[in-house]
Design an enzyme around this catalytic site. Sequence first.
Site, mmCIF file in Angstrom:
data_model
loop_
_atom_site.group_PDB
_atom_site.id
_atom_site.type_symbol
_atom_site.label_atom_id
_atom_site.label_comp_id
_atom_site.label_asym_id
_atom_site.label_seq_id
_atom_site.Cartn_x
_atom_site.Cartn_y
_atom_site.Cartn_z
ATOM 1 N N GLU A 99 1.133 -0.500 -5.165
ATOM 2 C CA GLU A 99 0.172 0.562 -5.421
ATOM 3 C C GLU A 99 0.996 1.845 -5.540
ATOM 4 O O GLU A 99 1.344 2.477 -4.543
ATOM 5 C CB GLU A 99 -0.848 0.692 -4.280
ATOM 6 C CG GLU A 99 -1.941 1.688 -4.615
ATOM 7 C CD GLU A 99 -2.433 2.492 -3.429
ATOM 8 O OE1 GLU A 99 -3.433 3.212 -3.589
ATOM 9 O OE2 GLU A 99 -1.830 2.430 -2.349
ATOM 10 N N ASP A 144 0.824 -1.201 0.000
ATOM 11 C CA ASP A 144 0.000 0.000 0.000
ATOM 12 C C ASP A 144 0.863 1.257 0.000
ATOM 13 O O ASP A 144 1.929 1.295 0.618
ATOM 14 C CB ASP A 144 -0.898 -0.015 1.245
ATOM 15 C CG ASP A 144 -1.813 1.179 1.319
ATOM 16 O OD1 ASP A 144 -2.671 1.314 0.429
ATOM 17 O OD2 ASP A 144 -1.666 1.985 2.261
#
Length: 742
Positions: free
Chosen positions: A475, A422
Site C-alpha cells: 500500500e 500497510d
Amino acid sequence: MNVSNEEQAAVRRALPPARDIDALVRAEHQDPFAVLGPHDDGAGGQFIRAFVPGALSVQVLARDDGTVLGSLGGTDVPGLFVGHFDTVRPYLLRTQWAGGEQVGEDPYSFGPLLGEMDLYLFAEGNHRDLGACLGAQLKTVDGVDGVRFAVWAPNARRVSVVGDFNAWDGRRHPMRLRHPSGVWELFVPRLGPGEAYKYEILGAHGILPLKADPVALATRLPPDTASTVARPLAIDWQDHEWMLARGERQRPDAPLSIYELHAGSWQCEVDDLGEVARQYNWHELAERLIPYVQDLGFTHIELMPIMEHPFGGSWGYQPLSQFAPSARYGSADDFAAFVNACHLAGIGVILDWVPAHFPTDAHGLAQFDGTALYEYGNPQEGFHQDWDTLIYNLGRTEVHGFMLASALHWLKHFHVDGLRVDAVASMLYRDYSRNPGEWVPNRHGGRENLEAIDFLRHLNDVIALETPGALVIAEESTAWPGVSQGTQQGGLGFSYKWNMGWMHDSLHYIQQDPVYRAHHHNELSFGLVYAWSERFILPISHDEVVHGKHSLIDKMPGDRWQKFANLRAYLSFMWTHPGKKLLFMGCEFGQWREWNHDQQLDWYLLQYPEHRGVQQLVGDLNRLYREHPALHDQDDAPQGFQWLIGDDAINSVYAWLRWSKDGKPLLVVANFTPVPRQSYRVGVPFAGRWGELLNSDAATYAGSNYGNGGGASTEDEPSHGQALSLVLNLPPLAVLILQPEG
C-alpha cells in the site's frame, strides 16, 4: 518448632552472601541462577536455595520416588529457604502455602536452554522462526514437561515471568540473562497450555508496567492484555494441491480479484432487535463466507489485520502481538482451519500486515525494557503524529529480524498466500506527514528512510526464497520508483503496488454530475499514462467508505436509478481496466451506509432488485475476468491495452481494446452520461459479428435493458484507426463488453 544447632549451622553455611540476599529481596538480582537452585558444595553434596515469598515451609523430595530428602530451613529473610544435602540427587520441592500444597521441580535446577545458534541468528536479525524460539514454548526438559519463556530486554536490570501460577509476583520467577544477546529465559516446570502470563521488567528507573510477550503465539480476549501459553498448531492440512499450484495461480499474468473484509463485521449473530449479539468465530465465518466468495467468483479474500490488537476501533491496524491471531475469533488452530477451508474451496487468503508502527499502550512494545527498544528514541524519528503511534526502528538488527520473522510466521505456519503491507509510504520517507524541522535526515542528508528500504528489500527477497509463490503487496501512495521491480534491478521487490492514483482520479470523476464530466475527461484516462510503470492492483478499499467519505454507491450523483447505473458502470470500468482488482465488502451490493466495524453489513438490502443487480454484476464481471485472458494476462504490458476512443469528452464516451497474449481482443465501450447514444460508431480490428458479453445496463442487473440485441456486425467503414467499425447503441451510464465471434 525446635531447630537443632546442627540444622542452624547448615542453614548458615547454605546462605548466600548478604548482597545477593538483599538483591533477591528487592527483586533486583540480575543473575538469580547464581544464588537459587542447587549449588555444588565442593565435597560431593549440594546446597539448595529457594526464594518463595509467602510460603510456610519447603521440603525436598527425590524426583524418582518422591521420598523426603529433607527440608529447606527458613531464614531471617521471609521467603528465603536454604539447606545442605550430602549427596546430589534430582529433586522436587514441596511447598506449603496457607491455602494448600504445591509440588514441582525447581526452575533453578535447569541449565541454559536456548541454543547458541538461536541466539546468534536473533542477534544478527536473521532468525527465520522466532515464534518457535522466543516467547512461551512448551518443552520437555530432562523428562519434565513445562514452558520455556524467553524475551528480549537487553537494557533491563531484571526480568521475571509472572502469571496466575505465581500470583503475579515478580520475585518468584526471575529469569536468566543470556549474554550478549540480551535475551532472558526461564523454564517453568509443569505449566501447560492456556496459562496467562506477562513479564515484569525492572528498568533503569524502576519496575515498568507489566508487559505482554512480543512473540506470544496466543493472547487473552481483549480488553484483557495478558499473553497465553499456546499449544503447537495441530491442523490436518489438506491443501497440498493448492500449495503446489499456488505459484501458477498467483503469477502476474493470472487473474487476481480480491474481496477485502473485516472479519468481525462482515456477518455477525444478531438478536431479535437486529443488534449484534456476538461476532462469528473462524469456523462460523468459513461456513458463511466461503460459499459467498465462491458464488461471486473472487479469487482471493484479504483480511484486515487479524493479529491481536488491544483496540477494536483500530480495525487491527495498531497490533501489538505480531505472532498471535486475535482471540476475538478463536484459536490459532481455528484460524489455520479457516485458511485450509478457503484453499480447499479454491480461494486464496491475503493478510494485511503492519510493520510501519505500533500503539503506545503501556503493556506493549513502547519503552519495553525502560528504553526505546523497538522504536526510535528520537520522537522526530519514532513517533507518528497522525496516528499517535510509535515507529519501528528497523535499523536495529533485532527489530528488523523480529518483523521479518512475523511475516514468515503467517506465510509458513498458516499457509497464508500473501501479505498486504500497510502504510509503506510512511516507512519510505523520514519526513512523511512532517513539517520542516520536525524530521531527522538520513546519513546522506536525504529524506529517504534507508533502514526501512533495506528491510523491505530483505523482506521480499526472503519471502521469495522461503515461501515461493506468495504475494507481497504494497500500500504505497507516492511515486516511489520500482516498488514492484525486483531488488536486483534496484526495486523494492513487491509483487504488486496499490494504484492509489487511479483510485483517487477515477472516484473523483465518477462523483461528478454527468453534466460536468466533460471537464474531467482525462481523470479516467490518465491512469493509462503510467499503467505499465508498476504491477498494479486497483483498490476500492475500506478507507474509501468511512470517515464521512460516503459508501461507494452514495458517492454516485443523480437520483436512485442513476446512482445504481453509475455504480454498475464504475465497477465495469474497473474490471476492464488494466490492473488486478480489490473491492471492499458491502460495495458488491451497494450498501448505502458507511462501513461500521461494530455492525454487520446491511444484508437486508438484497431483498431489493437494484442491490441484487449490483451483486449479480460483480459475479459476472469476476467470471468474465477469470475466463478471458484479455482481461488479465497482459495487465502489466502496454500490448494488453489499446485506446480506440479516449478523446470524446463531449459525450463522455471511452472505448478501448484489451488484448490477450495470443492476440484475442475484447472491446470495451463506456458511456458515462445518462443519455443513450444511438448508432455510435466504434472502430474494430476484425470483421464479422461482435457478441455482447456484458451490458451493465441489462435488465438482469436492474438496468433499463437498452442495448444491441446481443451484438452487432462490422461495416466496411474505417474509424478510430481501424479498417472496420461497429455501429452500437450505447446505453446510459453503462459499459459494454464485446468479443469477435467465430
